[in-house]
Design a protein around this motif. Sequence first.
Motif, short mmCIF file in Angstrom:
data_model
loop_
_atom_site.label_atom_id
_atom_site.label_comp_id
_atom_site.label_asym_id
_atom_site.label_seq_id
_atom_site.Cartn_x
_atom_site.Cartn_y
_atom_site.Cartn_z
N LEU A 214 0.70 -1.38 -0.20
CA LEU A 214 -0.15 -0.36 -0.11
C LEU A 214 0.81 1.15 -0.33
CD1 LEU A 214 -2.78 -1.27 2.61
CD2 LEU A 214 -2.31 -1.55 0.29
N SER A 215 1.30 1.46 -1.19
CA SER A 215 2.41 2.54 -1.37
C SER A 215 1.49 4.30 -1.82
CB SER A 215 3.57 2.41 -2.07
OG SER A 215 2.85 2.28 -3.54
N GLU A 216 2.19 5.01 -0.91
CA GLU A 216 1.43 6.37 -1.32
C GLU A 216 3.03 7.10 -2.78
OE1 GLU A 216 -1.32 8.29 0.94
OE2 GLU A 216 -0.66 6.64 2.37
N ASP A 217 2.80 8.11 -2.85
CA ASP A 217 3.19 9.27 -3.14
C ASP A 217 3.20 10.04 -2.94
OD1 ASP A 217 0.65 10.01 -5.00
OD2 ASP A 217 1.94 10.10 -6.44
N LEU A 218 2.35 10.80 -2.06
CA LEU A 218 2.21 12.00 -1.22
C LEU A 218 3.16 11.70 0.36
CD1 LEU A 218 -1.82 12.90 -2.01
CD2 LEU A 218 0.11 13.82 -2.73
N GLY A 219 3.36 12.83 0.84
CA GLY A 219 3.89 13.08 2.15
C GLY A 219 2.67 12.87 3.04
N GLY A 288 11.01 2.73 7.89
CA GLY A 288 12.01 4.05 7.80
C GLY A 288 11.61 5.24 7.19
N GLN A 289 12.34 6.19 7.02
CA GLN A 289 12.06 7.98 6.88
C GLN A 289 11.95 8.77 6.38
OE1 GLN A 289 13.33 10.96 9.50
NE2 GLN A 289 11.14 10.55 11.11
N TYR A 290 11.58 9.24 5.08
CA TYR A 290 11.91 10.00 4.07
C TYR A 290 12.32 11.03 3.93
CZ TYR A 290 7.01 13.09 4.02
OH TYR A 290 6.19 13.81 4.60
N ASP A 291 13.48 11.12 3.38
CA ASP A 291 14.72 12.04 3.20
C ASP A 291 14.04 13.11 1.97
OD1 ASP A 291 16.68 13.11 4.03
OD2 ASP A 291 18.02 12.67 4.24
N THR A 292 15.00 13.54 2.05
CA THR A 292 15.18 14.60 0.43
C THR A 292 15.60 13.49 -0.35
OG1 THR A 292 16.10 16.63 1.78
CG2 THR A 292 16.08 17.10 -0.81
N GLY A 300 12.38 17.20 2.50
CA GLY A 300 12.20 15.27 3.67
C GLY A 300 11.42 15.49 4.59
N TYR A 301 10.52 13.95 4.95
CA TYR A 301 9.71 14.32 6.25
C TYR A 301 9.76 15.40 7.45
CZ TYR A 301 6.47 12.82 10.11
OH TYR A 301 5.44 12.68 11.60
N PRO A 456 16.28 4.15 10.19
CA PRO A 456 17.19 4.25 8.87
C PRO A 456 15.80 5.71 7.91
CG PRO A 456 16.35 1.95 8.86
CD PRO A 456 15.48 2.76 10.45
N PHE A 457 16.96 6.00 6.96
CA PHE A 457 16.24 7.24 6.00
C PHE A 457 15.88 6.01 4.78
CE2 PHE A 457 18.13 9.37 9.37
CZ PHE A 457 16.84 10.25 9.22
N TYR A 458 15.10 7.04 4.11
CA TYR A 458 14.58 6.48 2.80
C TYR A 458 14.58 7.47 1.74
CZ TYR A 458 9.73 6.71 3.02
OH TYR A 458 8.66 6.66 3.58
N PRO A 459 15.60 7.66 0.44
CA PRO A 459 14.87 9.08 -0.45
C PRO A 459 13.67 9.50 -0.60
CG PRO A 459 17.40 7.68 -1.62
CD PRO A 459 16.13 6.69 -0.26
N ALA A 460 13.19 10.19 -0.77
CA ALA A 460 11.67 10.42 -0.64
C ALA A 460 11.30 10.16 -2.08
CB ALA A 460 10.81 11.60 -0.65
N LEU A 461 10.55 9.35 -3.10
CA LEU A 461 9.57 8.64 -3.82
C LEU A 461 10.99 7.73 -4.38
CD1 LEU A 461 9.44 12.37 -5.75
CD2 LEU A 461 7.84 11.42 -5.22
N THR A 462 11.13 7.14 -3.77
CA THR A 462 11.24 5.73 -3.77
C THR A 462 11.07 4.36 -3.15
OG1 THR A 462 12.90 5.46 -1.63
CG2 THR A 462 14.23 6.43 -4.06
N MET A 463 11.61 3.03 -2.84
CA MET A 463 10.63 1.95 -2.45
C MET A 463 10.92 1.82 -1.54
SD MET A 463 7.79 1.88 -4.24
CE MET A 463 6.79 0.46 -3.63
#
Length: 483
Positions: A214-219, A288-292, A300-301, A456-463
């Motif tokens: 269940l993935s979303e592209d919005l923040g 994880g948390q989204y980063d830039t 980023g978040y 752990p971070f993940y770049p925004a707009l990746t999986m």
Amino acid sequence: SQGTKALFIIFGATGDLAHRKLYPAIYKLYKKGFLGESFAVIGTARREWSDDYYQDVVMDSISDLTESQEHAGTFASHFRYQSHNVNDTEHYHTLKDLADKLDEEYDIDGNRIFYLSMSPSFFGTITSHLREQNLVTENGFNRVIIEKPFGSDFNSSKELNDEINASFDEDQLYRIDHYLGKEMVQNILALRFSNSLIENSWNKDSISNFQITLSEDLGVEERGEYYDKSGALRDMVQNHVLQMVSLLTMNSPKAFTTEEVRKEKMAILNALKDPVVTQDEDTEFVRGQYDTSIDGETKGYRDEDKVDPESLTETFVAGKIIIETDEWRDTPVYIRTGKRLAEKTSRVDVVFKPSQTALFDDKPTVLSILVSPNEGFELLLNNKKIGPGMELESVRLSAVRSEETVEESPEAYEKLILDVLNGDETHFAHWQEVATSWKYVDQIREKWDSFTDSIPFYPALTMGPDEADTLLQNDGNNWIYKA
Ligand code: BG6
């Protein structure tokens, strides 16, 4: 038909959900004749609005759906507004007078639907006042629709439930999980139990693993304040994800009744193995948390509005859920959900085991249940490549609904409100389901809350973070869906 008679009393009528989902849903039910002229809506919230202003807001929210201004106007004329302080007993007397008046004016026969679309901290106060100030009728049905979040852990949800139960019985309560109203989520049981081909291979011998994405592209948009306290685990896993897990793995109910369906779902929720949550590779849940974003364009978040700049809140969760029944013990259900991922997608991939024969170099058969934005099924099979030899290639059988069909099919809220009008609780979350799901996610939450040093971070707009891939690779598996 004249439709069902009902008076709706909406708490939180000036809110975003009411505007985006409820008024359009009620309008569609009216347009289709499920509601006749014997219905009325009282909208309440703190703000001071006039009936005229409220009716304009309602007209605005349905403007894309109406055939004529006149029809929309007739619909909106059934709406009244009352400014309301949920803690003020006097206000419930005024509300009762208005409700009784509309009941008579529209010939509603005492049927009432109380829609709680506010902060859950008010649910107990509202329900006890509804009972004590006699807004509950004797001659009709009285049903309460409750929006999420239903508590923030087991204890708070139990407290909330006890408060509500002091005034209303479980069979009057309709706890919304809007995923249960989605066409393709409802289709899971239809697919599983109406096709013997599928039914006969829906077992540990044939299925390697399930994958829910269940993935979303919005923040987090404007919801930073709520979300920073919640996180993806509470926001999505406790409710939508675990509901889908139970629908995918439950045994066939004896009959398609609320009671039998709930019984089988509960058997799964009760069998969930306590998740292993560590900081090493043995862990069954990662966050994880989204980063830039990589291109630097999406923030980023921690830079979002109303989010703690040092927040450790997870915007992504991936997990391996083990169901301790003889059937599913060795068949993991992998799940992942998050904000600012590569794409908006809700889907299930059912990964089958390779053929028992060793004749060919086959890839796993995959059945995909596309929930949204695409709706339908896809089946990935092996077949022989044209030409000499016996080399294989994949072929995809696809039954994806056209955009037009999806556009025209009823939205989750429309279907769920119709179920409430009909008194059908099958697609709502029973207290037992909510309680058991909270207990499951609470264990994960507790562990995560004790690892306070980093996330752990993940770049925004990746999986999501690499940890989500490792989780499957440790079992020799891979995510089927890659954005
Ligand atoms: C809600 C969550 O329950 O579900 C939101 O609170 C999330 O954070 C939403 O965006 C996703 O629903 P859908 O129908 O857009 O997939």
